[in-house]
Design an enzyme around this catalytic site. Sequence first.
Site, PDB file in Angstrom:
ATOM      1  N   ARG A 142      77.796 -19.008 -25.660  1.00  0.00           N
ATOM      2  CA  ARG A 142      77.951 -19.507 -24.284  1.00  0.00           C
ATOM      3  C   ARG A 142      79.276 -19.043 -23.694  1.00  0.00           C
ATOM      4  O   ARG A 142      80.261 -18.895 -24.401  1.00  0.00           O
ATOM      5  CB  ARG A 142      77.962 -21.042 -24.281  1.00  0.00           C
ATOM      6  CG  ARG A 142      76.598 -21.684 -24.440  1.00  0.00           C
ATOM      7  CD  ARG A 142      75.637 -21.372 -23.323  1.00  0.00           C
ATOM      8  NE  ARG A 142      76.061 -21.862 -22.017  1.00  0.00           N
ATOM      9  CZ  ARG A 142      75.708 -23.032 -21.505  1.00  0.00           C
ATOM     10  NH1 ARG A 142      74.931 -23.839 -22.176  1.00  0.00           N
ATOM     11  NH2 ARG A 142      76.118 -23.386 -20.307  1.00  0.00           N
ATOM     12  N   ASP A 181      81.310 -17.252 -34.006  1.00  0.00           N
ATOM     13  CA  ASP A 181      80.362 -18.245 -34.494  1.00  0.00           C
ATOM     14  C   ASP A 181      78.995 -17.777 -34.965  1.00  0.00           C
ATOM     15  O   ASP A 181      78.643 -16.617 -34.878  1.00  0.00           O
ATOM     16  CB  ASP A 181      80.234 -19.362 -33.464  1.00  0.00           C
ATOM     17  CG  ASP A 181      80.286 -20.733 -34.153  1.00  0.00           C
ATOM     18  OD1 ASP A 181      80.396 -20.752 -35.388  1.00  0.00           O
ATOM     19  OD2 ASP A 181      80.212 -21.755 -33.468  1.00  0.00           O
ATOM     20  N   HIS A 230      82.879 -21.062 -36.845  1.00  0.00           N
ATOM     21  CA  HIS A 230      83.350 -22.418 -36.528  1.00  0.00           C
ATOM     22  C   HIS A 230      82.701 -23.492 -37.396  1.00  0.00           C
ATOM     23  O   HIS A 230      83.069 -24.659 -37.316  1.00  0.00           O
ATOM     24  CB  HIS A 230      83.084 -22.723 -35.046  1.00  0.00           C
ATOM     25  CG  HIS A 230      83.975 -21.940 -34.127  1.00  0.00           C
ATOM     26  ND1 HIS A 230      85.087 -22.470 -33.534  1.00  0.00           N
ATOM     27  CD2 HIS A 230      83.937 -20.648 -33.737  1.00  0.00           C
ATOM     28  CE1 HIS A 230      85.681 -21.552 -32.802  1.00  0.00           C
ATOM     29  NE2 HIS A 230      84.998 -20.424 -32.908  1.00  0.00           N
ATOM     30  N   ASP A 265      81.295 -30.984 -41.652  1.00  0.00           N
ATOM     31  CA  ASP A 265      81.806 -30.540 -40.358  1.00  0.00           C
ATOM     32  C   ASP A 265      82.788 -29.407 -40.601  1.00  0.00           C
ATOM     33  O   ASP A 265      83.667 -29.532 -41.451  1.00  0.00           O
ATOM     34  CB  ASP A 265      82.541 -31.712 -39.675  1.00  0.00           C
ATOM     35  CG  ASP A 265      82.383 -31.687 -38.165  1.00  0.00           C
ATOM     36  OD1 ASP A 265      82.148 -30.588 -37.630  1.00  0.00           O
ATOM     37  OD2 ASP A 265      82.492 -32.762 -37.541  1.00  0.00           O
ATOM     38  N   GLU A 321      92.076 -34.788 -31.733  1.00  0.00           N
ATOM     39  CA  GLU A 321      92.349 -35.236 -30.359  1.00  0.00           C
ATOM     40  C   GLU A 321      92.728 -36.722 -30.348  1.00  0.00           C
ATOM     41  O   GLU A 321      93.634 -37.143 -29.632  1.00  0.00           O
ATOM     42  CB  GLU A 321      91.109 -35.001 -29.481  1.00  0.00           C
ATOM     43  CG  GLU A 321      90.817 -33.515 -29.281  1.00  0.00           C
ATOM     44  CD  GLU A 321      89.419 -33.224 -28.735  1.00  0.00           C
ATOM     45  OE1 GLU A 321      89.089 -32.047 -28.562  1.00  0.00           O
ATOM     46  OE2 GLU A 321      88.652 -34.188 -28.496  1.00  0.00           O
ATOM     47  N   TYR A 372      77.192  12.428 -60.988  1.00  0.00           N
ATOM     48  CA  TYR A 372      75.787  12.094 -60.702  1.00  0.00           C
ATOM     49  C   TYR A 372      75.609  10.660 -60.171  1.00  0.00           C
ATOM     50  O   TYR A 372      75.456  10.452 -58.969  1.00  0.00           O
ATOM     51  CB  TYR A 372      74.920  12.330 -61.947  1.00  0.00           C
ATOM     52  CG  TYR A 372      73.456  12.099 -61.654  1.00  0.00           C
ATOM     53  CD1 TYR A 372      72.761  12.984 -60.841  1.00  0.00           C
ATOM     54  CD2 TYR A 372      72.794  10.977 -62.155  1.00  0.00           C
ATOM     55  CE1 TYR A 372      71.428  12.760 -60.521  1.00  0.00           C
ATOM     56  CE2 TYR A 372      71.454  10.753 -61.847  1.00  0.00           C
ATOM     57  CZ  TYR A 372      70.783  11.644 -61.026  1.00  0.00           C
ATOM     58  OH  TYR A 372      69.478  11.416 -60.702  1.00  0.00           O
TER      59      TYR A 372
END
Length: 734
Positions: free
Chosen positions: A10, A142, A166, A372, A380, A501
């Site tokens: 994407r 990915d 990822h 994961d 975050e 060979y």
Amino acid sequence: MSRLIIVSNRLPVSVARQDDTLTFQPSAGGVATGIGSLAQPTERLWFGWPGIASDRLGSTHKHQITEGLDEHGCKPIFLSSAEMRDYYFGFANRTIWPLFHYFTQYTVFNETYWRAYRNVNEHFCRDMLPLLKPDDRIWVHDYQLMLLPEMLRAKRPDAEIGFFLHIPFPSFELLRLLPWRRELLEGMLGADLIGFHEYEYVRHFLSSVYRISDYEPHLSQLMVHNRLVRVDAFPMGIDYQRFAESSRKPEVLREIDKIKPNEGRQLIISVDRLDYTKGILKRLEAYDWFLKQYPEYRKKVSLVVVAVPSRTKVDVYNELREQIEQIVGHINGEYGTLNWTPISYMYRSLPFDRLAALYALADVALITPLRDGMNLVAKEYVACQQDKEHPGILILSEMAGAASELAEAVVINPHDKEAIAAALRQALEMPQAERLRRNRMMQRRLSRYTVARWADDFIQTLDEVKTKQHVHGPAPLRGERRQKLIHTYQAAPQRLMFLDYDGTLVGFVKQPQEARPDAELIDTLKTLLADPANHIVIISGRDRETLTHWFGDLNITLIAEHGAYIRDTEGDWVAQVNPDNEWKEMTRPILELYVDRTPGAFIEEKTFSLVWHCRRSEPDLADLRAQELKDALMGMTANLNIGVFEGAKIVEVKHIGVNKGQAVLPWISRQQWPFIFVAGNDYTDEDMFGVMPENAFTCKIGPGPSRAHYRLNTVSDFRTLLAAMAAHCPRSET
Ligand code: GDG
């Protein structure tokens, strides 16, 4: 300034269509942010699917999309709904995704999906090629595009290509289930640098390459044909500042006011795409268990579950949604009261400000994926625990890539509901000093290795690999070098060629006796031999009988057993050293012992040597046994006139006076040849390369260090070169 070309399934800009109007919405995903803040400002171009199937677009719309995306530095790859169905929802998300996350029960092996996957990777390659410039750096992302690096490499052999996965890379035992495992590995190996989130995935990848493909990794590097490839871990970070400072934004503060729970109630959050890998069901079961085991926490906690809709065209995702909603209903029904709902459930994506407010408010983040690649939500959340006297606690699954960096989280096994319930209690009760200590350590790490550092690190390493490739080993025999060889060949009145060979004229097979020369090879040799200027010598480790059987009818010189016997064009085999083989009876029992201890191994006996082969054995065991065997033999042979040599999947014990270098000396010392060509692929051929005069064209076939001046990647490349030489020969009259 070289450009950075990013390729992903994407684009970082979503195109939406309402009636006849198109809108372009940039989305600040992790990768886009990282690239956007690279230390070295770089012009960039991003290729990917724009988000609307091409069969739903007329040519005007396509044109508008191309133009609109151009302003964002993006190039659309238009894919039809059928392509998306079979490549994206099919092979990518019904085959690779489940298998690489260890969900074999959901893995579908379907030839149509595989073909679509290959075709779409080719589609990307085709659309990209005309827009590429020679000094572009290409970074492919990915699991949807694992074949693309190799496809690009085939068309642009010198391109600088990086690949980042990822998601986890599974262990060999999982990967081997896939009928197209070799193709996927070869596809990735088209890159110069292959990156993963964690060292664990690097290890699995290298182990699979070793077992499935023909390349042998050394530490984190391997030679793919003549190209150095590096494999390494680059744990992806986040835009730390953005999250750390978010709770000072007025928009986020307003959200915080809106969603703040009642005084005294602690907030637990769970945020993921709705995906079976994220362990949402197990998490809810653990929460149920927690409320049952520790009733004192009822009404004192609330769990907010955000499940972002994902891959709704794949059945198992819809089934999972139903199961999640059932268990949420069950828990709320079982424990809820008029003024307390144990779980607030949202099946949607939240705007950034609301997500940041939730992160900032939550006392506990419960992140328990079953597998994961990394898990950015965990990072975050930690970044958002700023300016708080009482920062929140992260409970994190040990199956997330992030767990190795976030060791101060409360780390749990996501299948262990009792451990999760205990972790919840521990987190809710954790003393302030302990909370502060844990958070500070994690924040310090996250603020250093941000997504910008991650992208920078990857690109810098890619540049380093590229620089290293240019000073590594023999020069590729193509372009001007190849022309010079052919030209010298044509002009020379006398030519001498030494051809090994196995691995040079024919490829390797598991059973040595099956590697007989094919009709095409015999034909090429006959054509070359028909030219009286050519003197050709086949020099091999094979025994006399085999060489006579295969080449006895040709007007060719044969050297058997690495130089132990020579048979000129006409005549008999002549031994070059006196056979004194008492050592064989001393060493044979040891070799036999190592055959018995190594399934798949066998002994080959030659007049002057004994060879222990382990090409058919399990690679790790074979390596271990080869070392042990070498050590055992070394001790025993120290005072004898024999040597112990380790080659490609063999250990050879042989008479010291016999080697290919010794064998070829008489030819090159007898006269000056205007053209000498020597080709070989393994350590025994290095002796030949080493004794050749400076004007000789010495050519190593395949990867690895060598004394040869030139390199050809494969047997097939070498045979093409021989055929080109033969094309300049007069045909035999017969
Ligand atoms: C793959 C790998 C790897 C989530 N809910 C909302 C929302 N998000 C954002 C988060 C985070 C991202 O989505 C999710 O990233 P994760 O890393 O947690 O998971 P995957 O989507 O599975 O990503 C994973 C990652 O790639 C990167 O390499 O870590 O292992 O599976 O950034 O903030 N964003 C908004 N609303 C939401 O409701 N705005």
